[in-house]
Motif scaffolding. Structure first.
Motif, short mmCIF file in Angstrom:
data_model
loop_
_atom_site.label_atom_id
_atom_site.label_comp_id
_atom_site.label_asym_id
_atom_site.label_seq_id
_atom_site.Cartn_x
_atom_site.Cartn_y
_atom_site.Cartn_z
N GLU A 38 0.67 -1.14 0.14
CA GLU A 38 -0.01 -0.01 0.03
C GLU A 38 0.72 1.29 0.09
OE1 GLU A 38 -3.43 2.30 2.87
OE2 GLU A 38 -3.21 0.16 2.93
N ALA A 39 2.05 1.26 0.65
CA ALA A 39 2.69 2.55 0.96
C ALA A 39 3.57 2.61 -0.36
CB ALA A 39 3.87 2.21 2.01
N LEU A 40 4.08 1.35 -1.13
CA LEU A 40 4.64 1.60 -2.22
C LEU A 40 3.69 2.00 -3.56
CD1 LEU A 40 7.19 0.98 -3.88
CD2 LEU A 40 6.45 -1.28 -4.12
N ASN A 41 2.34 1.69 -3.56
CA ASN A 41 1.33 1.95 -4.38
C ASN A 41 1.27 3.73 -4.43
OD1 ASN A 41 0.66 -0.41 -5.48
ND2 ASN A 41 -1.34 -0.41 -4.22
N GLN A 42 1.15 4.08 -3.01
CA GLN A 42 0.86 5.36 -2.70
C GLN A 42 2.25 6.33 -3.23
OE1 GLN A 42 -1.14 5.91 0.57
NE2 GLN A 42 -1.20 8.42 0.68
N ALA A 43 3.34 5.72 -2.95
CA ALA A 43 4.52 6.55 -3.33
C ALA A 43 4.71 6.56 -4.94
CB ALA A 43 5.87 5.82 -2.77
N ARG A 44 4.34 5.46 -5.46
CA ARG A 44 4.35 5.35 -6.97
C ARG A 44 2.99 6.56 -7.61
NH1 ARG A 44 5.81 -1.12 -7.25
NH2 ARG A 44 8.02 -0.73 -7.77
N ASP A 151 -11.17 1.36 -5.62
CA ASP A 151 -11.89 1.55 -4.35
C ASP A 151 -12.59 3.05 -4.56
OD1 ASP A 151 -13.81 1.20 -2.18
OD2 ASP A 151 -11.94 1.50 -0.74
N PHE A 152 -12.71 3.41 -5.94
CA PHE A 152 -12.99 5.09 -5.98
C PHE A 152 -14.50 5.24 -5.81
CE2 PHE A 152 -13.22 8.62 -8.23
CZ PHE A 152 -11.83 9.40 -8.09
N ASN A 153 -14.86 6.03 -4.73
CA ASN A 153 -16.13 6.23 -4.12
C ASN A 153 -16.00 7.43 -3.43
OD1 ASN A 153 -16.12 5.74 -1.02
ND2 ASN A 153 -14.74 4.09 -1.89
N PRO A 154 -17.15 8.14 -3.19
CA PRO A 154 -17.14 9.40 -2.44
C PRO A 154 -16.37 9.62 -1.19
CG PRO A 154 -19.08 9.10 -3.37
CD PRO A 154 -18.44 7.71 -3.51
N SER A 155 -16.23 8.50 -0.31
CA SER A 155 -15.60 8.58 1.01
C SER A 155 -13.96 8.63 0.80
CB SER A 155 -15.94 7.66 1.90
OG SER A 155 -15.82 6.43 1.46
N ASN A 156 -13.58 8.26 -0.56
CA ASN A 156 -12.12 8.21 -0.81
C ASN A 156 -11.60 9.65 -1.36
OD1 ASN A 156 -11.07 6.26 0.86
ND2 ASN A 156 -11.59 4.73 -1.18
N VAL A 157 -12.58 10.70 -1.50
CA VAL A 157 -12.08 11.98 -2.11
C VAL A 157 -12.30 13.04 -1.18
CG1 VAL A 157 -12.53 13.72 -4.09
CG2 VAL A 157 -12.60 11.20 -4.42
N ASP A 169 -6.40 6.63 0.04
CA ASP A 169 -6.53 5.04 -0.09
C ASP A 169 -6.08 4.22 -1.30
OD1 ASP A 169 -6.90 2.67 0.70
OD2 ASP A 169 -9.06 2.48 1.16
N TRP A 170 -4.88 4.20 -1.36
CA TRP A 170 -4.40 3.59 -2.53
C TRP A 170 -3.98 2.16 -2.57
CZ3 TRP A 170 -4.81 6.09 -7.26
CH2 TRP A 170 -5.24 7.33 -7.18
N ALA A 171 -4.65 1.63 -1.40
CA ALA A 171 -4.18 0.11 -1.12
C ALA A 171 -4.55 -0.70 -2.36
CB ALA A 171 -4.96 -0.26 -0.06
N HIS A 172 -5.49 -0.51 -3.19
CA HIS A 172 -5.89 -1.56 -4.30
C HIS A 172 -5.54 -0.87 -5.59
CE1 HIS A 172 -8.29 -3.16 -1.03
NE2 HIS A 172 -8.80 -2.24 -0.71
N ALA A 173 -4.77 0.04 -5.74
CA ALA A 173 -4.21 0.78 -7.15
C ALA A 173 -3.72 -0.63 -8.11
CB ALA A 173 -3.51 1.84 -6.95
N THR A 174 -3.99 -0.41 -9.19
CA THR A 174 -3.42 -1.50 -10.13
C THR A 174 -3.46 -0.53 -11.55
OG1 THR A 174 -5.51 -2.11 -10.66
CG2 THR A 174 -4.44 -3.68 -9.18
N GLN A 175 -2.99 -1.31 -12.43
CA GLN A 175 -2.84 -0.57 -14.02
C GLN A 175 -3.86 -1.55 -14.66
OE1 GLN A 175 0.81 -0.68 -16.25
NE2 GLN A 175 1.69 -1.96 -14.85
#
Length: 249
Positions: A38-44, A151-157, A169-175
């Protein structure tokens, strides 16, 4: 570290504010690899130039892993929708614009959405025939490499006090494929009991991205199946009902 002010409590984690920092503390049994990912996703994602809270450190608090980021003072779109019901559709439109901005980026080192879905479908409670069918459908879908939040929803903006939107919350980020990410957001509105919001969101996403609604709908059973692995029983039941409901021929 002063962890007296709790901002939010989620499954397996508690989020605190410590001055101008935000500290997300994970439960003892939370996977170390998932925290570091998760930390790595966010850094990227920071490197793409999107407005997100910057990662400051990964540390341990009382034997539990924690990610420390910038604290963004403001209100989430979910809070704003609740406080200003008359502006709900305006906020959903903003949500779509932000999502399209995320999807306009590429981040070659992120995990691939398709690989994650293959793994999740294999782990699901579905019978072998349905899993085979879903794997085949997934394999036949176009392969893209857009940044997908997951996990793109109104509580994450969060809208900062100066009006700048930040995405959390970038825990689930992918390409991967943007329409798969849109299908996920649509299902999140449903899970939240906001059917009307879900429909408006889908219309708006398809209109602004010039995407056929049928194409996003083709992703829904695949996304629902891969998401059914996590969450509580009620959510699983709901998501699994989507696997067979949508006729995507």
């Amino acid at each position: 570290m002063n962890l007296e002010r709790v901002i939010a409590v989620r499954n397996n984690k508690t989020i605190y504010r410590d001055g101008d920092k935000c500290v997300k503390v994970f439960d003892e049994n939370y996977s170390k690899a998932d925290v570091l990912n998760e930390a790595l996703n966010q850094a990227r994602i920071e490197e793409t130039g999107l407005n997100i809270p910057k990662v400051l450190e990964v540390t341990m608090v009382d034997g539990k892993w924690a990610i420390v980021t910038e604290y963004i003072k403001g209100k989430t779109l979910a809070q704003l929708m609740q406080e200003n019901p008359a502006k709900k559709y305006e906020y959903i439109e903003l949500l779509v614009e932000l999502q399209l901005n995320v999807q306009s980026k590429t981040c070659p080192l992120l995990n691939k959405l398709k690989d994650k879905m293959v793994r999740k479908i294999s782990m699901s409670e579905l019978d072998a025939t349905t899993r085979y069918d879903l794997h085949t459908r997934l394999e036949g879908m176009p392969k893209h490499n857009k940044v997908c939040h997951g996990d793109f929803n109104p509580s994450n903006v969060i809208i900062a006090e100066d009006g700048t939107p930040y995405i959390l919350d970038w825990a689930h980020a992918t390409q991967g494929n943007a329409s798969a990410d849109a299908a996920r957001t649509y299902l999140l509105f449903w899970l939240n009991g906001d059917i009307d919001g879900a429909k408006f969101y889908l219309d708006m996403f398809c209109k602004k991205s010039d995407t056929a609604k049928q194409y996003v709908q083709k992703w829904m059973p695949i996304v629902a199946a891969s998401q059914s692995v996590k969450g509580n029983e009620k959510e699983r039941e709901f998501l699994l009902s989507w696997v067979s409901v949508v006729d995507y021929e």
